[in-house]
Design a protein around this motif. Structure first.
Motif, mmCIF file in Angstrom:
data_model
loop_
_atom_site.group_PDB
_atom_site.id
_atom_site.type_symbol
_atom_site.label_atom_id
_atom_site.label_comp_id
_atom_site.label_asym_id
_atom_site.label_seq_id
_atom_site.Cartn_x
_atom_site.Cartn_y
_atom_site.Cartn_z
ATOM 1 N N PRO A 17 -15.953 6.605 -4.124
ATOM 2 C CA PRO A 17 -17.246 5.987 -4.449
ATOM 3 C C PRO A 17 -17.221 5.174 -5.733
ATOM 4 O O PRO A 17 -18.089 4.335 -5.951
ATOM 5 N N SER A 22 -20.420 2.647 -0.127
ATOM 6 C CA SER A 22 -20.647 2.713 1.310
ATOM 7 C C SER A 22 -22.112 2.436 1.629
ATOM 8 O O SER A 22 -22.992 2.558 0.777
ATOM 9 N N LYS A 28 -17.734 6.945 8.405
ATOM 10 C CA LYS A 28 -17.046 7.792 7.438
ATOM 11 C C LYS A 28 -17.145 9.268 7.786
ATOM 12 O O LYS A 28 -18.005 9.713 8.544
ATOM 13 N N GLY A 31 -18.960 13.027 2.510
ATOM 14 C CA GLY A 31 -19.776 12.306 1.546
ATOM 15 C C GLY A 31 -21.257 12.551 1.788
ATOM 16 O O GLY A 31 -21.652 13.427 2.564
ATOM 17 N N LYS A 32 -22.084 11.770 1.125
ATOM 18 C CA LYS A 32 -23.525 11.846 1.341
ATOM 19 C C LYS A 32 -23.915 10.831 2.419
ATOM 20 O O LYS A 32 -23.351 9.742 2.483
ATOM 21 N N VAL A 170 -21.014 19.267 -0.069
ATOM 22 C CA VAL A 170 -20.557 17.899 0.233
ATOM 23 C C VAL A 170 -19.053 17.913 0.491
ATOM 24 O O VAL A 170 -18.285 18.464 -0.303
ATOM 25 N N CYS A 172 -15.383 15.898 0.963
ATOM 26 C CA CYS A 172 -14.726 14.705 0.436
ATOM 27 C C CYS A 172 -14.820 13.582 1.468
ATOM 28 O O CYS A 172 -14.543 13.800 2.648
ATOM 29 N N PRO A 173 -15.204 12.377 1.044
ATOM 30 C CA PRO A 173 -15.399 11.277 1.997
ATOM 31 C C PRO A 173 -14.102 10.553 2.361
ATOM 32 O O PRO A 173 -13.234 10.343 1.511
ATOM 33 N N LYS A 298 -16.025 19.076 -1.969
ATOM 34 C CA LYS A 298 -15.765 18.374 -3.226
ATOM 35 C C LYS A 298 -15.739 19.317 -4.417
ATOM 36 O O LYS A 298 -15.235 18.961 -5.472
#
Length: 345
Positions: A17, A22, A28, A31-32, A170, A172-173, A298
């Motif tokens: 990020p 994004s 994806k 992530g959020k 959350v 990891c993206p 995360k």
């Protein structure tokens, strides 16, 4: 109905990020969630334990011929005892007009399109358009009133509430890229041809080339799996996945899912009708076992927080949507556990 293209989703590297912003146009893992313009921020809860759900996958999947951007967001519960159960998963569908500033009277928009995108390249629409729409999204979301969010919300969506992001786990993206399964089949056929030439050379020269034994071990592995489970459904799943073991997602709207174990005898009765328009739902995509190892929190937690065999997603056949609504539509998830998780590790 036209024949559908089967698209395979693959992990395409970490989404940092700090380097990349994004948007709802981004496909994806983790992530959020990035919501389309005018959609209020959502935080679903587990129907089994009421814990906040973690965002697992975001897919931008507009339908061919539709004037709407279209997203699917999948969420899952990380609590022990909930993993692998359908009640611990939620999938939300949201849409927005491609021209968000264009005003039009509220209307229900259905789509009879049978394809997702015209080509695999449409999976990742990024760049200036994504950044511009993300900025618009941030501006629009601050103006949504609580009253608007009451429109056309199913009873199950009443559990959704706004919370601080620190209370939500959350993952990891990672980016998701896509290939057509037909491309993988062509590569597989070329490999098979090369292996046949190699076997013919070995027979002619009376030698065994390095790696020949190893290359033939895959088939034996799956035969052993079949013998162990005595399950033709599982065997078919393993053989299909062996074409591309790293696949994390399969997408083919209106097609048949790839079950990992025997499904209920009356699956059509298990999948409920759309809660918004009452029309039946159709299969659209499924998550695959290879995704499990990528779902790392995360906060560096070493605990295995999520495990499943495959997650099947069914969505409204009409992809119904009321223009101007601020809340997504909840669709249907069906989770199957993995009969033998070790085979994927």
């Amino acid at each position: 109905m036209a024949e559908q293209q089967l698209l395979i989703g693959l992990c395409d590297g970490e989404l940092d990020p700090r380097k990349y912003r994004s948007s709802f146009l981004t496909n994806k893992i983790g992530g959020k969630p990035d919501w389309p313009p005018s959609i209020s921020w959502q935080s679903p809860r587990c129907r089994l334990c009421s814990a906040r759900l973690a965002h697992v996958v975001q897919v931008h999947c507009p339908l061919q011929g539709s004037p709407y951007h279209r997203n699917l967001h999948l969420f899952a519960c990380c609590q022990p005892g909930c993993s692998g159960l359908s009640g611990s998963w939620t999938v939300l569908r949201s849409q927005c007009a491609e021209a968000p500033h264009q005003s039009s009277p509220p209307q229900v928009a259905g789509s009879s399109a049978t394809d997702w995108c015209e080509s695999a390249d449409d999976w990742g629409i990024e760049g200036e358009e994504g950044e511009e729409l993300q900025e618009q999204s941030g501006a629009l979301q601050t103006e949504v009133s609580p009253a608007v969010c009451q429109m056309d919300v199913s009873s199950s969506l009443q559990q959704l509430s706004l919370v601080e992001s620190k209370d939500i786990p959350v993952f990891c993206p990672f980016f998701i890229s896509v290939v057509e399964e037909s491309e993988l089949c062509e590569e597989h056929d070329e490999l098979e041809h090369a292996q046949e030439l190699l076997r013919e050379y070995e027979r002619r020269e009376g030698v065994t080339a390095w790696g020949a034994e190893e290359s033939s071990g895959g088939g034996e592995k799956y035969e052993k799996a079949r013998a162990r489970h005595g399950d033709a459904v599982f065997f078919r799943f393993m053989k299909t996945v062996s074409l591309c073991p790293q696949q994390i997602l399969r997408y083919c709207r209106h097609s048949k899912p790839l079950f990992i174990s025997k499904p209920p005898s009356k699956m059509s009765q298990v999948v409920s009708a759309c809660s918004s328009c009452g029309e039946p739902r159709t299969f659209e995509l499924q998550l695959m076992p290879a995704l499990v190892s990528l779902l790392q929190r995360k906060d560096s937690s070493s605990e295995m927080v999520l495990e499943f065999g495959t997650v099947l997603v069914y969505t409204c056949t009409n992809s119904c949507w009321t223009a101007g609504t601020a809340c997504p539509v909840e669709e249907f998830c069906f989770v199957q556990s993995d009969p033998d998780q070790q085979l994927f590790k």
